[in-house]
Design a protein around this motif. Structure first.
Motif, PDB file in Angstrom:
ATOM      1  N   PHE B 128     -13.097  23.499  63.514  1.00 41.07           N
ATOM      2  CA  PHE B 128     -14.087  22.428  63.680  1.00 41.07           C
ATOM      3  C   PHE B 128     -15.488  22.997  63.477  1.00 41.07           C
ATOM      4  O   PHE B 128     -15.899  23.906  64.185  1.00 41.07           O
ATOM      5  CB  PHE B 128     -13.974  21.789  65.068  1.00 41.07           C
ATOM      6  N   GLY B 129     -16.220  22.429  62.509  1.00 38.91           N
ATOM      7  CA  GLY B 129     -17.577  22.881  62.245  1.00 38.91           C
ATOM      8  C   GLY B 129     -18.600  21.827  62.636  1.00 38.91           C
ATOM      9  O   GLY B 129     -18.319  20.620  62.542  1.00 38.91           O
ATOM     10  N   TYR B 130     -19.756  22.269  63.095  1.00 44.58           N
ATOM     11  CA  TYR B 130     -20.877  21.377  63.378  1.00 44.58           C
ATOM     12  C   TYR B 130     -21.798  21.470  62.170  1.00 44.58           C
ATOM     13  O   TYR B 130     -22.444  22.493  61.958  1.00 44.58           O
ATOM     14  CB  TYR B 130     -21.597  21.806  64.653  1.00 44.58           C
ATOM     15  N   LEU B 131     -21.817  20.390  61.341  1.00 46.37           N
ATOM     16  CA  LEU B 131     -22.540  20.428  60.079  1.00 46.37           C
ATOM     17  C   LEU B 131     -23.893  19.738  60.218  1.00 46.37           C
ATOM     18  O   LEU B 131     -23.964  18.585  60.665  1.00 46.37           O
ATOM     19  CB  LEU B 131     -21.726  19.726  58.991  1.00 46.37           C
ATOM     20  N   THR B 132     -24.947  20.437  59.829  1.00 47.96           N
ATOM     21  CA  THR B 132     -26.279  19.830  59.826  1.00 47.96           C
ATOM     22  C   THR B 132     -26.652  19.470  58.394  1.00 47.96           C
ATOM     23  O   THR B 132     -26.053  19.973  57.441  1.00 47.96           O
ATOM     24  CB  THR B 132     -27.331  20.796  60.392  1.00 47.96           C
ATOM     25  N   GLY B 133     -27.638  18.587  58.245  1.00 48.89           N
ATOM     26  CA  GLY B 133     -28.094  18.219  56.913  1.00 48.89           C
ATOM     27  C   GLY B 133     -28.433  16.747  56.788  1.00 48.89           C
ATOM     28  O   GLY B 133     -29.135  16.341  55.873  1.00 48.89           O
ATOM     29  N   LEU B 134     -27.930  15.929  57.725  1.00 52.49           N
ATOM     30  CA  LEU B 134     -28.255  14.510  57.700  1.00 52.49           C
ATOM     31  C   LEU B 134     -29.697  14.344  58.206  1.00 52.49           C
ATOM     32  O   LEU B 134     -30.036  14.869  59.259  1.00 52.49           O
ATOM     33  CB  LEU B 134     -27.281  13.775  58.614  1.00 52.49           C
ATOM     34  N   PRO B 135     -30.555  13.641  57.448  1.00 54.35           N
ATOM     35  CA  PRO B 135     -31.950  13.476  57.901  1.00 54.35           C
ATOM     36  C   PRO B 135     -32.011  12.871  59.311  1.00 54.35           C
ATOM     37  O   PRO B 135     -31.135  12.089  59.698  1.00 54.35           O
ATOM     38  CB  PRO B 135     -32.541  12.517  56.860  1.00 54.35           C
ATOM     39  N   GLU B 136     -33.053  13.229  60.043  1.00 58.00           N
ATOM     40  CA  GLU B 136     -33.144  12.905  61.462  1.00 58.00           C
ATOM     41  C   GLU B 136     -33.042  11.406  61.746  1.00 58.00           C
ATOM     42  O   GLU B 136     -32.476  10.992  62.763  1.00 58.00           O
ATOM     43  CB  GLU B 136     -34.450  13.460  62.034  1.00 58.00           C
ATOM     44  N   ARG B 137     -33.563  10.557  60.819  1.00 55.19           N
ATOM     45  CA  ARG B 137     -33.537   9.117  61.096  1.00 55.19           C
ATOM     46  C   ARG B 137     -32.109   8.564  61.081  1.00 55.19           C
ATOM     47  O   ARG B 137     -31.878   7.429  61.493  1.00 55.19           O
ATOM     48  CB  ARG B 137     -34.422   8.368  60.097  1.00 55.19           C
ATOM     49  N   PHE B 138     -31.145   9.361  60.605  1.00 53.48           N
ATOM     50  CA  PHE B 138     -29.766   8.897  60.566  1.00 53.48           C
ATOM     51  C   PHE B 138     -28.911   9.474  61.708  1.00 53.48           C
ATOM     52  O   PHE B 138     -27.694   9.332  61.710  1.00 53.48           O
ATOM     53  CB  PHE B 138     -29.128   9.232  59.214  1.00 53.48           C
ATOM     54  N   HIS B 139     -29.564  10.185  62.641  1.00 55.32           N
ATOM     55  CA  HIS B 139     -28.789  10.722  63.763  1.00 55.32           C
ATOM     56  C   HIS B 139     -28.333   9.570  64.668  1.00 55.32           C
ATOM     57  O   HIS B 139     -29.093   8.643  64.914  1.00 55.32           O
ATOM     58  CB  HIS B 139     -29.614  11.732  64.561  1.00 55.32           C
ATOM     59  N   VAL B 140     -27.074   9.643  65.145  1.00 52.65           N
ATOM     60  CA  VAL B 140     -26.525   8.590  66.016  1.00 52.65           C
ATOM     61  C   VAL B 140     -25.945   9.233  67.280  1.00 52.65           C
ATOM     62  O   VAL B 140     -25.502  10.375  67.243  1.00 52.65           O
ATOM     63  CB  VAL B 140     -25.406   7.783  65.308  1.00 52.65           C
ATOM     64  N   PRO B 141     -25.964   8.478  68.398  1.00 50.92           N
ATOM     65  CA  PRO B 141     -25.377   9.052  69.624  1.00 50.92           C
ATOM     66  C   PRO B 141     -23.852   9.058  69.554  1.00 50.92           C
ATOM     67  O   PRO B 141     -23.252   8.426  68.689  1.00 50.92           O
ATOM     68  CB  PRO B 141     -25.859   8.100  70.712  1.00 50.92           C
ATOM     69  N   ARG B 142     -23.243   9.795  70.491  1.00 45.25           N
ATOM     70  CA  ARG B 142     -21.791   9.698  70.652  1.00 45.25           C
ATOM     71  C   ARG B 142     -21.438   8.298  71.104  1.00 45.25           C
ATOM     72  O   ARG B 142     -22.277   7.577  71.626  1.00 45.25           O
ATOM     73  CB  ARG B 142     -21.327  10.664  71.758  1.00 45.25           C
ATOM     74  N   ARG B 143     -20.165   7.921  70.956  1.00 48.69           N
ATOM     75  CA  ARG B 143     -19.697   6.654  71.483  1.00 48.69           C
ATOM     76  C   ARG B 143     -19.800   6.648  73.008  1.00 48.69           C
ATOM     77  O   ARG B 143     -19.613   7.692  73.642  1.00 48.69           O
ATOM     78  CB  ARG B 143     -18.231   6.431  71.096  1.00 48.69           C
ATOM     79  N   ALA B 144     -20.077   5.510  73.581  1.00 51.57           N
ATOM     80  CA  ALA B 144     -20.183   5.418  75.039  1.00 51.57           C
ATOM     81  C   ALA B 144     -18.848   5.775  75.680  1.00 51.57           C
ATOM     82  O   ALA B 144     -18.795   6.436  76.721  1.00 51.57           O
ATOM     83  CB  ALA B 144     -20.610   4.006  75.442  1.00 51.57           C
ATOM     84  N   THR B 145     -17.763   5.338  75.074  1.00 53.37           N
ATOM     85  CA  THR B 145     -16.424   5.657  75.593  1.00 53.37           C
ATOM     86  C   THR B 145     -15.687   6.497  74.550  1.00 53.37           C
ATOM     87  O   THR B 145     -15.438   6.016  73.438  1.00 53.37           O
ATOM     88  CB  THR B 145     -15.624   4.365  75.834  1.00 53.37           C
ATOM     89  N   PRO B 146     -15.331   7.752  74.879  1.00 58.71           N
ATOM     90  CA  PRO B 146     -14.600   8.565  73.911  1.00 58.71           C
ATOM     91  C   PRO B 146     -13.214   7.972  73.634  1.00 58.71           C
ATOM     92  O   PRO B 146     -12.644   7.290  74.488  1.00 58.71           O
ATOM     93  CB  PRO B 146     -14.460   9.925  74.618  1.00 58.71           C
ATOM     94  N   ARG B 147     -12.716   8.197  72.430  1.00 54.90           N
ATOM     95  CA  ARG B 147     -11.341   7.794  72.120  1.00 54.90           C
ATOM     96  C   ARG B 147     -10.386   8.853  72.679  1.00 54.90           C
ATOM     97  O   ARG B 147     -10.690  10.043  72.651  1.00 54.90           O
ATOM     98  CB  ARG B 147     -11.140   7.722  70.607  1.00 54.90           C
ATOM     99  N   THR B 148      -9.229   8.386  73.152  1.00 52.40           N
ATOM    100  CA  THR B 148      -8.241   9.353  73.651  1.00 52.40           C
ATOM    101  C   THR B 148      -7.575  10.073  72.489  1.00 52.40           C
ATOM    102  O   THR B 148      -7.050  11.174  72.647  1.00 52.40           O
ATOM    103  CB  THR B 148      -7.165   8.657  74.503  1.00 52.40           C
ATOM    104  N   ARG B 149      -7.573   9.440  71.303  1.00 47.34           N
ATOM    105  CA  ARG B 149      -6.964  10.109  70.163  1.00 47.34           C
ATOM    106  C   ARG B 149      -7.759   9.799  68.896  1.00 47.34           C
ATOM    107  O   ARG B 149      -7.879   8.656  68.495  1.00 47.34           O
ATOM    108  CB  ARG B 149      -5.511   9.674  69.980  1.00 47.34           C
ATOM    109  N   VAL B 150      -8.310  10.856  68.294  1.00 49.72           N
ATOM    110  CA  VAL B 150      -8.984  10.738  67.002  1.00 49.72           C
ATOM    111  C   VAL B 150      -8.028  11.339  65.977  1.00 49.72           C
ATOM    112  O   VAL B 150      -7.575  12.474  66.141  1.00 49.72           O
ATOM    113  CB  VAL B 150     -10.330  11.509  67.012  1.00 49.72           C
ATOM    114  N   PRO B 151      -7.702  10.587  64.895  1.00 46.81           N
ATOM    115  CA  PRO B 151      -6.713  11.114  63.945  1.00 46.81           C
ATOM    116  C   PRO B 151      -7.210  12.351  63.198  1.00 46.81           C
ATOM    117  O   PRO B 151      -8.415  12.501  62.973  1.00 46.81           O
ATOM    118  CB  PRO B 151      -6.499   9.947  62.969  1.00 46.81           C
ATOM    119  N   VAL B 152      -6.282  13.223  62.828  1.00 46.25           N
ATOM    120  CA  VAL B 152      -6.604  14.416  62.032  1.00 46.25           C
ATOM    121  C   VAL B 152      -7.309  13.972  60.746  1.00 46.25           C
ATOM    122  O   VAL B 152      -6.988  12.932  60.172  1.00 46.25           O
ATOM    123  CB  VAL B 152      -5.318  15.226  61.726  1.00 46.25           C
ATOM    124  N   GLY B 153      -8.320  14.721  60.320  1.00 41.83           N
ATOM    125  CA  GLY B 153      -9.024  14.418  59.076  1.00 41.83           C
ATOM    126  C   GLY B 153     -10.158  13.419  59.235  1.00 41.83           C
ATOM    127  O   GLY B 153     -10.824  13.081  58.257  1.00 41.83           O
TER     128      GLY B 153
END
Lengths: 302, 209
Positions: B128-153
């Protein structure tokens, strides 16, 4: 390549393949992993004539039993336990010659938590990033063994030594862990830091290969919120929002966002790996001017 | 560039910097010096959001005193290889993300696919990599409620970062797309597709919704 040299008859509560782990890959998010009680793992290997990096089976509380398909020299170390070969008593902490077809059983721990079973030639599973260790955090390495698992053994390296001196571990009445402050001790109030070194903590039953969790007083924070993710080390004492320190063991995450109040030097972690839930834990400041060494652990282990 | 060395036990050292770019620049310098064999032996060099951790250092105090005097060149963009990751912009949070950006989902996909990313650091799980490069105006918060399962990919956004889930796991990031790229393959050398410092481009695959 695996020659199906042994079959697991009774897997026990949690039995995993462990060696010295896979250090050097933390920047890819890969935990170090490896045997939690490294001195016991190394000793088991020495007893059967293996290099210390050979893979052993690490058991948890209840031991395990395996049927050997070919004769091998075996040794059981770590948490003391009854050892039998086909039901007949055999020595703990000594090389035991197990004939082909016989069942070697390491029984429940008399005290302590983790036992180590070394086999001449070492447990041979496919290495991943240079290690055969099961990593319970990320799932790297072989899955924990189950009843009926079949494992290979490597060729024996050299004749097992006739004798080796094996200390019989005593009960750990209290886990005393020196803590080198930092990097985030400034996230706690002076009262919170006093709580760390004067509070009465106990080993929580929620402990595992990832971390030794504690029950006890909460450390008061000087600042709220989370840190941006930063690198974590073996022995880090991380404090989650509930304020109870978690001591990071071999399968710890490589980065984290909760503040690390201090770090317990590596030589003390073997005792932590053997401390049963409920064991009192005392965190002490490191003695000034003295390097920390495991020989100064006041745990009653001799 | 200001660098604050912090103690990490007897053999570790955490260097805290002003921001992620400075941390990446220090990480790059450490790798250069390690390759040139002018860095004392270390077991781990772990970059993160604003820090670089050095572990397994014989004399961390001495090394800290040296590092704070280094003159570190800023990061230069575009050097090295760029990995192309094919992506279908079909994530369940794409419409929400587009709404936050004030664009259509198709435009959101184009914005993401036209950015050049860099792996700032790895963690959470192998690959898992943390990739930077998206301009600051496009930054978004995490979801208020995490998903219990995020699919691979799953290709996902949180804060300044884009990430791709190497395996199914719980997660709180905003899912904007899916890739078939193998982020982690133990049988491959190297096992991890993303390593700190690697450049990444997301290439739309087929039509976007």
């Amino acid at each position: 390549m695996t020659d199906s040299a042994l079959t697991v008859v009774r897997a026990g509560a949690l039995t995993t393949v462990q060696d010295l782990g896979r250090p050097g890959h933390a920047h890819l998010g890969v935990p170090r992993s490896g045997a939690l009680d490294q001195p016991a793992h190394r000793l088991a290997n020495r007893l059967v004539g293996n290099p210390e990096a050979a893979a052993t089976l690490e058991t948890t509380l209840t031991g395990c039993a395996v049927r050997l398909r070919r004769a091998a020299t075996v040794a059981v170390t770590g948490a003391p336990c009854p050892v039998t070969v086909d039901g007949r008593p055999a020595p703990w902490g000594a090389p035991v010659r197990v004939p082909a077809g016989a069942v070697l059983e390491a029984g429940p721990a008399i005290h302590g938590v983790r036992g180590y079973l070394a086999f001449g030639g070492g447990v041979d599973v496919e290495p991943m990033l240079g290690s055969r260790s099961t990593d319970m955090l990320s799932g790297l390495g072989p899955p924990p063994v189950t009843d009926g698992s079949v494992l290979g053994l490597g060729p024996p390296h050299r004749p097992a030594p006739a004798v080796d001196w094996v200390p019989y571990p005593g009960v750990v009445p209290e886990l005393v862990l020196p803590v080198v402050p930092g990097p985030r001790d400034d996230w706690f109030t002076a009262a919170g830091l006093r709580t760390l070194t004067t509070g009465r903590f106990r080993v929580s039953a929620a402990s595992n290969r990832i971390g030794l969790r504690t029950e006890g007083p909460a450390l008061e924070r000087a600042r709220e919120g989370e840190l941006p993710s930063e690198g974590m080390v073996l022995g880090a004492l991380q404090v989650p929002p509930d304020g109870r320190p978690v001591l990071f063991l071999a399968d710890h995450p490589t980065t984290g966002g909760y503040p690390v109040v201090g770090v317990v030097p590596e030589p003390y972690l073997a005792a932590a790996a053997q401390a049963l839930p409920g064991t009192p834990v005392r965190f002490t400041p490191p003695r000034p001017g003295q390097p920390s060494r495991g020989s100064r652990v006041r745990t009653g282990r001799r | 560039m200001s660098m604050r060395p912090l103690p990490v036990g007897e053999h570790g050292l955490l260097i805290e910097l002003d921001d992620g770019d400075a941390a990446e620049a220090l990480h790059a310098e450490l790798l250069r010096r390690a390759a040139a064999r002018t860095l004392p032996e270390v077991r781990e060099i772990v970059p993160a959001a604003r820090t670089v951790l050095l572990d397994g250092v014989a004399d961390p105090h001495h090394l800290a005193a040296e590092i704070v005097q280094w003159d570190i060149p800023p990061l230069t963009g575009g050097r090295g290889t760029t990995i192309e990751v094919p992506v279908r912009y079909d994530g369940p949070d794409l419409a929400d993300v587009a709404a936050r950006w004030g664009v259509t989902p198709g435009e959101a996909a184009r914005i993401h696919a036209s950015s050049l990313f860099r792996v700032a650091f790895c963690g959470f799980t192998p690959g898992f990599g943390y990739l930077t490069g998206l301009p600051e105006r496009f930054h978004v918060p995490r979801r208020a409620t995490p998903r219990t399962r995020v699919p691979v990919g799953s290709v996902a956004l949180a804060g300044p970062y884009t990430g791709v889930y190497p395996r199914s796991s719980p997660g709180g990031w905003q899912l904007i797309g899916t890739t078939d790229a193998l982020l982690w393959d133990a049988a491959r050398e190297p096992a991890a597709l993303f390593a700190p410092g690697v450049h990444v481009r997301f290439v739309p695959e087929g039509r976007t919704r």
